[in-house]
Design an enzyme around this catalytic site. Structure first.
Site, mmCIF file in Angstrom:
data_model
loop_
_atom_site.group_PDB
_atom_site.id
_atom_site.type_symbol
_atom_site.label_atom_id
_atom_site.label_comp_id
_atom_site.label_asym_id
_atom_site.label_seq_id
_atom_site.Cartn_x
_atom_site.Cartn_y
_atom_site.Cartn_z
ATOM 1 N N GLN A 98 5.892 84.308 6.285
ATOM 2 C CA GLN A 98 5.050 85.332 6.912
ATOM 3 C C GLN A 98 5.654 86.712 6.679
ATOM 4 O OE1 GLN A 98 4.803 86.153 11.259
ATOM 5 N NE2 GLN A 98 2.712 85.388 11.079
ATOM 6 N N TYR A 186 1.020 94.514 15.066
ATOM 7 C CA TYR A 186 1.923 95.070 14.066
ATOM 8 C C TYR A 186 1.151 95.934 13.072
ATOM 9 C CZ TYR A 186 5.166 91.933 16.357
ATOM 10 O OH TYR A 186 5.937 91.306 17.307
ATOM 11 N N ARG A 233 -2.970 86.352 8.941
ATOM 12 C CA ARG A 233 -3.013 86.061 10.382
ATOM 13 C C ARG A 233 -3.719 87.195 11.110
ATOM 14 N NH1 ARG A 233 0.227 82.870 14.228
ATOM 15 N NH2 ARG A 233 0.566 84.002 16.180
ATOM 16 N N GLY A 322 3.632 76.245 17.877
ATOM 17 C CA GLY A 322 4.871 77.006 17.861
ATOM 18 C C GLY A 322 5.941 76.410 18.748
ATOM 19 N N ARG A 323 5.785 76.565 20.054
ATOM 20 C CA ARG A 323 6.816 76.086 20.977
ATOM 21 C C ARG A 323 7.028 74.579 20.858
ATOM 22 N NH1 ARG A 323 6.014 79.789 26.474
ATOM 23 N NH2 ARG A 323 5.921 81.777 25.365
#
Length: 364
Positions: A98, A186, A233, A322-323
């Site tokens: 990424q 971002y 993304r 993810g987690r």
């Protein structure tokens, strides 16, 4: 979980299942941004994922929202990622890196005293920006964001070229593809945002102008990789880092159509607000699915049952976790047999060593 375990292709790249590892910042490389042997071990452990999407990786020294995150803008970093890619491929996995420019989401302390860069130098909301650093005592914590300054046009084109350089380094590292991080507030999302982007030139104002930065980043990366080796993304409704939009549906319908025109390999639809209990995935998919005809990866606050339903219904093609992947390196095997699942330890999410990183047990 039959739908999750079916193979699927991104272009010529065959994924053995539809369970992806989502990008999860771990902040465990040094100040040089070079991935280490421990990084390679971490990703190798998780290579049974259909696709690993790496943690956010800086394309520039001016991109740093999290201290000790990796980079991909010089040869030593590329060499480090080559070791990661080799480890994942030896274990049978597939890897996209990424590409990340944090823009205004940063601090003087992470940029050697320089001001963070942004589309318009909007600084009235600094308290909403998520910047993290490592303390001398070894703890990792949120720190204050510093006021940004507006980029001039030359700096905008330089940032675009930095994405291309990072993509070239990904190719040299033997990585299968790249994901452009245009989410989570971002830099690409900052340009898209009618709130953060108040420019009056060709990069601001109209929707077409605000999307120009992302468009040119894609065109730059296409000089190094095929369209099918590129993912993007998006987090249309994200409150995280406050790059909000006055007409989200119109903006992201346009963006989804643009990505469809370029034929990128996938769109990664991220429900960032689900972290705080507000679930926007249905309306995100309502925008993206009709306007983008390639692979759709869903991520954010989803259970395995949710994921199975999304794939079985055709609303998504892959689901990223993810987690769950932090704590369960063999997540695919655990999903296949219905558990058990390790619980992640939030105190070890960011910074540190192998503890909470490579020491979670696998079933084997």
């Amino acid at each position: 979980m039959n739908a999750l375990l079916r193979p699927v292709n991104i272009g010529s790249l065959c994924l053995s299942n539809r369970i992806a590892m989502a990008p999860v910042t771990r902040a465990r490389v040094g100040s040089d941004g070079v991935p280490t042997a421990l990084t390679a071990q971490y990703y190798r452990q998780r290579a049974s994922a259909g696709l690993i999407i790496t943690e956010a990786t800086n394309v520039s020294p001016m991109s740093s929202a999290f201290e000790n995150a990796p980079g991909l803008y010089h040869s030593d970093q590329a060499a480090g990622w080559r070791e990661v890619a080799s480890a994942v491929h030896e274990a049978g996995g597939k890897l996209f890196v990424q590409l990340w420019h944090s823009g205004r989401v940063s601090s003087y302390s992470l940029l050697d005293g320089a001001a963070p860069l942004s589309p318009s130098g909007i600084n009235e909301d600094l308290g909403l920006l998520q910047v993290y650093g490592a303390l001398r005592n070894g703890y990792y914590t949120r720190i204050a964001a510093s006021p940004s300054r507006a980029m001039d046009v030359q700096e905008i084109y330089q940032a675009i070229e930095e994405f291309r350089t990072a993509a070239r380094n990904a190719v040299l590292a033997g990585i299968d593809g790249v994901e452009i991080h245009a989410a989570n507030g971002y830099l690409p999302q900052q340009f898209l945002s009618s709130h953060v982007n108040r420019r009056g030139d060709e990069f601001g104002g109209s929707l077409e102008n605000r999307a120009r930065f992302l468009r040119l980043v894609i065109e730059a990366v296409l000089k190094e990789l095929s369209a099918q080796q590129i993912g993007v993304r998006l987090s249309p409704f994200a409150l995280y880092n406050n790059a909000i939009d006055g007409d989200t549906h119109r903006t992201y319908t346009y963006v989804a159509q643009m990505l469809n025109e370029y034929g990128v390999g996938y769109v990664h639809a991220a429900d960032t607000n689900a972290w705080g209990g507000i679930k926007d995935m249905p309306q995100i998919l309502d925008i993206v699915r009709p306007n983008f005809h390639g692979m759709l990866v869903a991520n954010g606050g989803l259970t395995f049952e949710d994921a199975e339903k999304l794939i079985a219904s055709g609303r998504a093609d892959v689901v990223a976790f993810g987690r769950q992947y932090i704590a369960n390196p063999d997540l695919v095997m655990r999903v296949a047999q219905g558990g058990p699942f390790n619980e992640p330890d939030p105190s070890t999410f960011y910074g540190g060593d192998h503890v909470g990183y490579t020491d979670y047990p696998s079933l084997s």
